[in-house]
Design a protein around this motif. Structure first.
Motif, PDB file in Angstrom:
ATOM      1  N   THR A 296       0.807  -1.223   0.000  1.00 33.87           N
ATOM      2  CA  THR A 296       0.000   0.000   0.000  1.00 33.87           C
ATOM      3  C   THR A 296       0.840   1.273   0.000  1.00 33.87           C
ATOM      4  O   THR A 296       0.309   2.351  -0.205  1.00 33.87           O
ATOM      5  N   GLN A 297       2.154   1.174   0.252  1.00 29.27           N
ATOM      6  CA  GLN A 297       2.971   2.384   0.191  1.00 29.27           C
ATOM      7  C   GLN A 297       3.728   2.469  -1.131  1.00 29.27           C
ATOM      8  O   GLN A 297       4.587   3.321  -1.292  1.00 29.27           O
ATOM      9  N   LEU A 298       3.382   1.562  -2.049  1.00 27.72           N
ATOM     10  CA  LEU A 298       3.997   1.573  -3.373  1.00 27.72           C
ATOM     11  C   LEU A 298       2.945   1.947  -4.402  1.00 27.72           C
ATOM     12  O   LEU A 298       1.747   1.782  -4.175  1.00 27.72           O
TER      13      LEU A 298
ATOM     14  N   GLY B 135      11.163   5.055  11.601  1.00 30.90           N
ATOM     15  CA  GLY B 135      11.170   5.908  10.433  1.00 30.90           C
ATOM     16  C   GLY B 135      10.387   5.161   9.370  1.00 30.90           C
ATOM     17  O   GLY B 135      10.028   3.999   9.575  1.00 30.90           O
ATOM     18  N   CYS B 136      10.112   5.814   8.266  1.00 30.36           N
ATOM     19  CA  CYS B 136       9.308   5.167   7.234  1.00 30.36           C
ATOM     20  C   CYS B 136       9.806   5.630   5.879  1.00 30.36           C
ATOM     21  O   CYS B 136      10.072   6.816   5.692  1.00 30.36           O
ATOM     22  N   MET B 137       9.919   4.696   4.942  1.00 28.12           N
ATOM     23  CA  MET B 137      10.384   5.059   3.610  1.00 28.12           C
ATOM     24  C   MET B 137       9.445   6.063   2.928  1.00 28.12           C
ATOM     25  O   MET B 137       9.838   6.729   1.976  1.00 28.12           O
ATOM     26  N   SER B 138       8.209   6.162   3.430  1.00 30.63           N
ATOM     27  CA  SER B 138       7.243   7.092   2.843  1.00 30.63           C
ATOM     28  C   SER B 138       7.182   8.431   3.582  1.00 30.63           C
ATOM     29  O   SER B 138       6.445   9.328   3.173  1.00 30.63           O
TER      30      SER B 138
ATOM     31  N   GLN C 272       4.229  -4.468  13.226  1.00 32.42           N
ATOM     32  CA  GLN C 272       3.108  -3.572  13.531  1.00 32.42           C
ATOM     33  C   GLN C 272       3.089  -2.379  12.580  1.00 32.42           C
ATOM     34  O   GLN C 272       2.028  -1.950  12.120  1.00 32.42           O
ATOM     35  N   HIS C 273       4.284  -1.865  12.257  1.00 29.44           N
ATOM     36  CA  HIS C 273       4.402  -0.736  11.328  1.00 29.44           C
ATOM     37  C   HIS C 273       3.871  -1.128   9.940  1.00 29.44           C
ATOM     38  O   HIS C 273       3.091  -0.382   9.326  1.00 29.44           O
ATOM     39  N   GLU C 274       4.270  -2.303   9.463  1.00 27.20           N
ATOM     40  CA  GLU C 274       3.865  -2.726   8.115  1.00 27.20           C
ATOM     41  C   GLU C 274       2.373  -3.080   8.057  1.00 27.20           C
ATOM     42  O   GLU C 274       1.690  -2.757   7.078  1.00 27.20           O
ATOM     43  N   ILE C 275       1.886  -3.744   9.097  1.00 26.78           N
ATOM     44  CA  ILE C 275       0.458  -4.099   9.098  1.00 26.78           C
ATOM     45  C   ILE C 275      -0.385  -2.828   9.199  1.00 26.78           C
ATOM     46  O   ILE C 275      -1.439  -2.719   8.581  1.00 26.78           O
ATOM     47  N   ASP C 276       0.106  -1.826   9.914  1.00 30.08           N
ATOM     48  CA  ASP C 276      -0.566  -0.520   9.913  1.00 30.08           C
ATOM     49  C   ASP C 276      -0.666   0.023   8.482  1.00 30.08           C
ATOM     50  O   ASP C 276      -1.720   0.501   8.062  1.00 30.08           O
ATOM     51  N   HIS C 277       0.451  -0.018   7.744  1.00 28.99           N
ATOM     52  CA  HIS C 277       0.429   0.453   6.346  1.00 28.99           C
ATOM     53  C   HIS C 277      -0.679  -0.244   5.555  1.00 28.99           C
ATOM     54  O   HIS C 277      -1.384   0.385   4.762  1.00 28.99           O
ATOM     55  N   LEU C 278      -0.815  -1.542   5.776  1.00 31.28           N
ATOM     56  CA  LEU C 278      -1.820  -2.304   5.014  1.00 31.28           C
ATOM     57  C   LEU C 278      -3.243  -1.931   5.433  1.00 31.28           C
ATOM     58  O   LEU C 278      -4.207  -2.258   4.750  1.00 31.28           O
TER      59      LEU C 278
HETATM   60 NI    NI Z   1       6.650   2.644   6.655  1.00 31.08          NI
END
Ligand code: NI
Length: 170
Positions: free
Chosen positions: A51-53, A93-96, A137-143
């Motif tokens: 979802t961040q791509l 941090g986040c790549m986005s 948790q960070h990645e599942i949040d993104h989803l």
């Molecule tokens: Ni991120």
């Protein structure tokens, strides 16, 4: 395989929810390959959520590799947290979200159990703690359409949003 553009906050596309994967067909396999290509081709990238791509209709998939040598790829399809406990408060941090400029401490569970399908479509369930738990948790949040900014206190978020506005003017 191809590298895919990583969306940058505040792109409204970051609010999209990952579509549940029902069949792991060639299209899904291509997305996973592209996600790993993007992850390994981006400096300091430990994990990415579809979802961040810049995919159309991104599926609920995340790829993670926390190893130093980048040789421990983990792909999770339709991941959900089935149990969480404890607390940690570590920098993220986040790549986005301006990864070279912005990091903030986020309250997370210390341990999580995650259920998902692996790349072969086999259901897996495992428990992780520390950095890996934070990452999951960070990645599942993104989803689910959330960035870590959504997990901050209003005061902290406002401070970070100010910083982002300044960065965007540059
Ligand atoms: Ni991120």
């Amino acid at each position: 395989m191809a590298k895919v553009r990583i969306l940058s906050y505040p792109d409204p596309k970051l609010k999209r929810v990952g579509k549940k994967v029902t069949v792991i067909d060639d299209a899904i396999k291509k997305i996973i390959a592209d996600m790993f290509e993007t992850d390994y081709g981006t400096q300091n990238c430990a994990a990415l959520a579809a979802t961040q791509l810049d995919f159309d209709n991104p599926p609920a998939i995340t790829v993670i590799d926390l190893s130093e040598k980048k040789n421990e790829p983990l792909c999770l399809i339709n991941p959900v947290i089935t149990h969480s406990e404890g607390e940690q408060f570590e920098y993220e941090g986040c790549m986005s979200v301006y990864p070279d400029h912005i990091h903030e401490r986020v309250k997370r569970a210390a341990r999580v159990t995650v259920k998902a399908l692996n790349e072969q479509g086999v259901e897996i369930e495992f428990t992780a703690e520390g950095y890996m738990a934070k990452c999951l948790q960070h990645e599942i949040d993104h989803l689910n359409g959330l960035t870590y900014l959504d997990r901050l206190s209003p005061l902290k978020r406002e401070r970070i949003l100010d910083k982002i506005r300044r960065l965007r003017k540059k």
